[in-house]
Design a protein around this motif. Structure first.
Motif, PDB file in Angstrom:
ATOM      1  N   ASP A 249     -39.225  15.930   9.593  1.00 18.16           N
ATOM      2  CA  ASP A 249     -39.744  17.301   9.624  1.00 18.16           C
ATOM      3  C   ASP A 249     -40.215  17.736  11.008  1.00 18.16           C
ATOM      4  O   ASP A 249     -40.060  18.887  11.393  1.00 18.16           O
ATOM      5  N   TRP A 250     -40.791  16.802  11.805  1.00 16.39           N
ATOM      6  CA  TRP A 250     -41.269  17.219  13.123  1.00 16.39           C
ATOM      7  C   TRP A 250     -40.121  17.603  14.055  1.00 16.39           C
ATOM      8  O   TRP A 250     -40.295  18.381  14.972  1.00 16.39           O
ATOM      9  N   LEU A 251     -38.935  17.058  13.788  1.00 12.72           N
ATOM     10  CA  LEU A 251     -37.800  17.327  14.669  1.00 12.72           C
ATOM     11  C   LEU A 251     -37.141  18.667  14.366  1.00 12.72           C
ATOM     12  O   LEU A 251     -36.665  19.351  15.279  1.00 12.72           O
ATOM     13  N   VAL A 252     -37.106  19.063  13.090  1.00 18.07           N
ATOM     14  CA  VAL A 252     -36.388  20.286  12.726  1.00 18.07           C
ATOM     15  C   VAL A 252     -37.323  21.354  12.163  1.00 18.07           C
ATOM     16  O   VAL A 252     -36.859  22.354  11.604  1.00 18.07           O
ATOM     17  N   GLY A 253     -38.622  21.170  12.316  1.00 19.46           N
ATOM     18  CA  GLY A 253     -39.575  22.136  11.766  1.00 19.46           C
ATOM     19  C   GLY A 253     -39.362  23.545  12.292  1.00 19.46           C
ATOM     20  O   GLY A 253     -39.447  24.521  11.534  1.00 19.46           O
ATOM     21  N   ARG A 254     -39.094  23.694  13.578  1.00 16.49           N
ATOM     22  CA  ARG A 254     -38.892  25.023  14.164  1.00 16.49           C
ATOM     23  C   ARG A 254     -37.615  25.668  13.652  1.00 16.49           C
ATOM     24  O   ARG A 254     -37.583  26.875  13.360  1.00 16.49           O
ATOM     25  N   GLU A 255     -36.552  24.874  13.544  1.00 14.84           N
ATOM     26  CA  GLU A 255     -35.277  25.425  13.076  1.00 14.84           C
ATOM     27  C   GLU A 255     -35.352  25.858  11.608  1.00 14.84           C
ATOM     28  O   GLU A 255     -34.758  26.873  11.225  1.00 14.84           O
ATOM     29  N   ILE A 256     -36.100  25.105  10.801  1.00 16.82           N
ATOM     30  CA  ILE A 256     -36.260  25.498   9.399  1.00 16.82           C
ATOM     31  C   ILE A 256     -37.150  26.736   9.291  1.00 16.82           C
ATOM     32  O   ILE A 256     -36.883  27.647   8.494  1.00 16.82           O
ATOM     33  N   ALA A 257     -38.190  26.787  10.119  1.00 17.92           N
ATOM     34  CA  ALA A 257     -39.104  27.930  10.085  1.00 17.92           C
ATOM     35  C   ALA A 257     -38.397  29.237  10.413  1.00 17.92           C
ATOM     36  O   ALA A 257     -38.699  30.290   9.829  1.00 17.92           O
ATOM     37  N   ASP A 258     -37.438  29.200  11.358  1.00 14.76           N
ATOM     38  CA  ASP A 258     -36.757  30.446  11.729  1.00 14.76           C
ATOM     39  C   ASP A 258     -35.413  30.636  11.032  1.00 14.76           C
ATOM     40  O   ASP A 258     -34.667  31.576  11.336  1.00 14.76           O
ATOM     41  N   GLY A 259     -35.094  29.757  10.060  1.00 11.38           N
ATOM     42  CA  GLY A 259     -33.915  29.958   9.239  1.00 11.38           C
ATOM     43  C   GLY A 259     -32.619  29.438   9.819  1.00 11.38           C
ATOM     44  O   GLY A 259     -31.567  29.594   9.187  1.00 11.38           O
ATOM     45  N   ARG A 260     -32.656  28.805  10.969  1.00  7.75           N
ATOM     46  CA  ARG A 260     -31.408  28.268  11.533  1.00  7.75           C
ATOM     47  C   ARG A 260     -30.916  27.051  10.753  1.00  7.75           C
ATOM     48  O   ARG A 260     -29.719  26.746  10.755  1.00  7.75           O
ATOM     49  N   LEU A 261     -31.844  26.352  10.093  1.00  8.64           N
ATOM     50  CA  LEU A 261     -31.498  25.263   9.187  1.00  8.64           C
ATOM     51  C   LEU A 261     -32.242  25.486   7.876  1.00  8.64           C
ATOM     52  O   LEU A 261     -33.345  26.060   7.867  1.00  8.64           O
ATOM     53  N   VAL A 262     -31.661  25.034   6.772  1.00  7.95           N
ATOM     54  CA  VAL A 262     -32.320  25.147   5.473  1.00  7.95           C
ATOM     55  C   VAL A 262     -32.310  23.774   4.800  1.00  7.95           C
ATOM     56  O   VAL A 262     -31.347  23.012   4.920  1.00  7.95           O
ATOM     57  N   PRO A 263     -33.370  23.426   4.080  1.00 10.77           N
ATOM     58  CA  PRO A 263     -33.411  22.137   3.375  1.00 10.77           C
ATOM     59  C   PRO A 263     -32.423  22.112   2.218  1.00 10.77           C
ATOM     60  O   PRO A 263     -32.142  23.154   1.593  1.00 10.77           O
TER      61      PRO A 263
END
Length: 309
Positions: A249-263
């Motif tokens: 989560d610490w590595l992709v937290g920003r990308e998930i927060a702005d929608g560039r990646l989704v879980p």
């Protein structure tokens, strides 16, 4: 004659100075809180080692010899220097943090979540200088003289003092563009039909292990177009729609927060051990600079780490 560098030499000099200044073994003993016989033995040992008498002794008085008077001047300077050195060392433990702080930080994590805030730390503690190593290797804090390390995962070195400052969790994610093109996987077995990005730093690579809410386990050996030991490379590839990714989560937290990646597969928990720790060589006699950095990291990551805010 060879000079003695044993710790006893300082005790002998201190005993001599106390008796010489008090002109009495009894008064000197009361001043320093030692038995007069101890002072007498130390003085005798000092004179024997030096090969010269420093004090004239009678049943009623004590006086300096010529050699003793000259020696006393030098001894006072030595004892004063020792007091100054001890005061300076103690200041590092109980005073304002100062001096050189050597940090061993994990490469990617350190660059993302610690490095941007080091200027704030230095502004708060202007008497400190930092030497930071960013590396994914496990540095030997004791042998390499590091003051503090930040470590991810589980800890095995029992010589170290560890303070847990944050949790972490693994997850699966993908770019919306990839999912629009290839569809959303609904089960772990469906990952076999997808392009998966492989991080060789995971212990189970290329197997992804996970458990659902009912305790059922799944192990899937994935494959895909890109494998790397650099997690940041894989994050960029995932954002661009190259494939699915297992990450932290610490590595992709920003990308998930702005929608560039989704879980994806959020009902499944991926196997993971450990957390984020601040590690020091020892808790005993810890310098103020070490405590200051450990406390600062603890505050930055509490109550929730910044990648979850």
């Amino acid at each position: 004659m060879q000079q003695s560098h044993e710790p006893a030499a300082l005790a002998e000099m201190a005993a001599f100075a106390a008796v010489a200044e008090a002109r009495s073994f009894t008064r000197a003993a009361a001043t320093v809180g030692r038995d007069a016989t101890i002072l007498s033995r130390r003085l005798q040992s000092l004179e024997e080692r030096l090969g010269v008498r420093l004090l004239h002794r009678t049943t009623r008085s004590v006086s300096l010899t010529e050699a003793g008077a000259e020696f006393l001047v030098r001894v006072r300077a030595i004892l004063a220097s020792v007091d100054e050195a001890e005061a300076a060392a103690s200041a590092h433990a109980g005073g304002r943090p100062r001096g050189l702080l050597r940090l061993a930080l994990p490469g990617t994590f350190g660059r993302m979540w610690i490095a941007p805030f080091l200027p704030q730390f230095l502004a708060e503690f202007p008497d400190l200088r930092i030497e930071a190593e960013f590396s994914n290797r496990f540095a030997d804090l004791v042998a390499e003289n590091f003051d503090v390390a930040v470590r991810l995962g589980s800890l095995e070195d029992s010589r170290l003092v560890a303070r847990k400052v944050a949790t972490r969790r693994r997850l699966l994610c993908a770019a919306p563009s990839y999912l629009a093109r290839r569809g959303m996987p609904r089960t772990p077995q469906a990952l076999l039909e997808h392009s998966c990005l492989g991080f060789t730093g995971f212990q189970t690579f290329p197997v992804w292990e996970m458990t659902d809410r009912e305790g059922r386990r799944a192990r899937v050996e994935v494959s895909g177009p890109l494998v790397s030991d650099d997690a940041e490379v894989l994050v960029e590839a995932a954002v661009q729609g190259v494939g699915l990714m297992m990450s932290t989560d610490w590595l992709v937290g920003r990308e998930i927060a702005d929608g560039r990646l989704v879980p994806i597969l959020e009902d499944w928990t991926l196997a993971d051990e450990g957390a984020v720790y601040v590690v020091t060589p020892s808790a005993k006699g810890q310098a103020a600079k070490t405590r200051a950095f450990a406390d600062w990291i603890g505050k930055r990551f509490s109550p929730e780490p910044p990648w979850r805010r």
